[in-house]
Design a protein around this motif. Sequence first.
Motif, PDB file in Angstrom:
ATOM      1  N   GLN A  99     -76.121  58.208 -18.544  1.00  0.00           N
ATOM      2  CA  GLN A  99     -76.745  59.294 -19.307  1.00  0.00           C
ATOM      3  C   GLN A  99     -77.405  58.768 -20.577  1.00  0.00           C
ATOM      4  OE1 GLN A  99     -73.626  59.325 -18.153  1.00  0.00           O
ATOM      5  NE2 GLN A  99     -73.375  61.120 -16.869  1.00  0.00           N
TER       6      GLN A  99
ATOM      7  N   LYS B  53     -76.811  59.574  -8.089  1.00  0.00           N
ATOM      8  CA  LYS B  53     -76.276  59.948  -9.406  1.00  0.00           C
ATOM      9  C   LYS B  53     -77.393  60.107 -10.433  1.00  0.00           C
ATOM     10  CE  LYS B  53     -71.938  57.517  -8.597  1.00  0.00           C
ATOM     11  NZ  LYS B  53     -71.135  56.345  -8.971  1.00  0.00           N
TER      12      LYS B  53
ATOM     13  N   ASN C 291     -79.161  63.431  -9.824  1.00  0.00           N
ATOM     14  CA  ASN C 291     -78.378  64.559 -10.333  1.00  0.00           C
ATOM     15  C   ASN C 291     -78.543  64.711 -11.843  1.00  0.00           C
ATOM     16  OD1 ASN C 291     -77.389  65.309  -7.820  1.00  0.00           O
ATOM     17  ND2 ASN C 291     -75.562  64.047  -7.998  1.00  0.00           N
ATOM     18  N   ASN C 292     -78.570  63.594 -12.550  1.00  0.00           N
ATOM     19  CA  ASN C 292     -78.733  63.633 -14.005  1.00  0.00           C
ATOM     20  C   ASN C 292     -80.135  64.078 -14.414  1.00  0.00           C
ATOM     21  OD1 ASN C 292     -76.389  62.510 -15.771  1.00  0.00           O
ATOM     22  ND2 ASN C 292     -76.340  61.321 -13.881  1.00  0.00           N
TER      23      ASN C 292
END
Length: 158
Positions: free
Chosen positions: A87, A114, A117-118
């Motif tokens: 992130q 992943k 999704n972020n």
Amino acid sequence: MNASQVGIHVEEIAVPPWLSQLVEDPVWVMNVMPVEAKVNTLGVIYERGLIGIYHSWCEAMSTYPRTYDFIHADSVFSLYDGRCEMQDILREMDRVLWPDGCVIFVDDVDVLVKVKNNIDGMRWDSRMFDHEKGRLHREKLLVAVKQYWTAPAPAQAS
């Protein structure tokens, strides 16, 4: 992608194969060599008359916000796995990228799921593609475009 759409690029691999295609176009490419990379090819970049810097995506990039139009991030998240948070890297990419700027992520499919999704939570548009070696190859491409958005107007009291 043509040169009128893309102006300033961050390149996260040693010598991008498509760089020679931009020689005649009015673009500026910043080659970024990760400090943590196992192979250091920044010298080759300098020998070819190009510019570049060392950078760790675990830290803020020494640049103004909204400086770049395009980032090509090859195995960045695999390289920094366990060193810093995904992130944090994505927030820094969001900071340095113009709205409607593009990022091409190349990494393992599990990592890119992943990432997707972020960035979906960051309101970026994205789409995943198979690697040129075929759909069974674990390395995939994720193409993402940062969207320009503003908060909705406050509700009017009636």
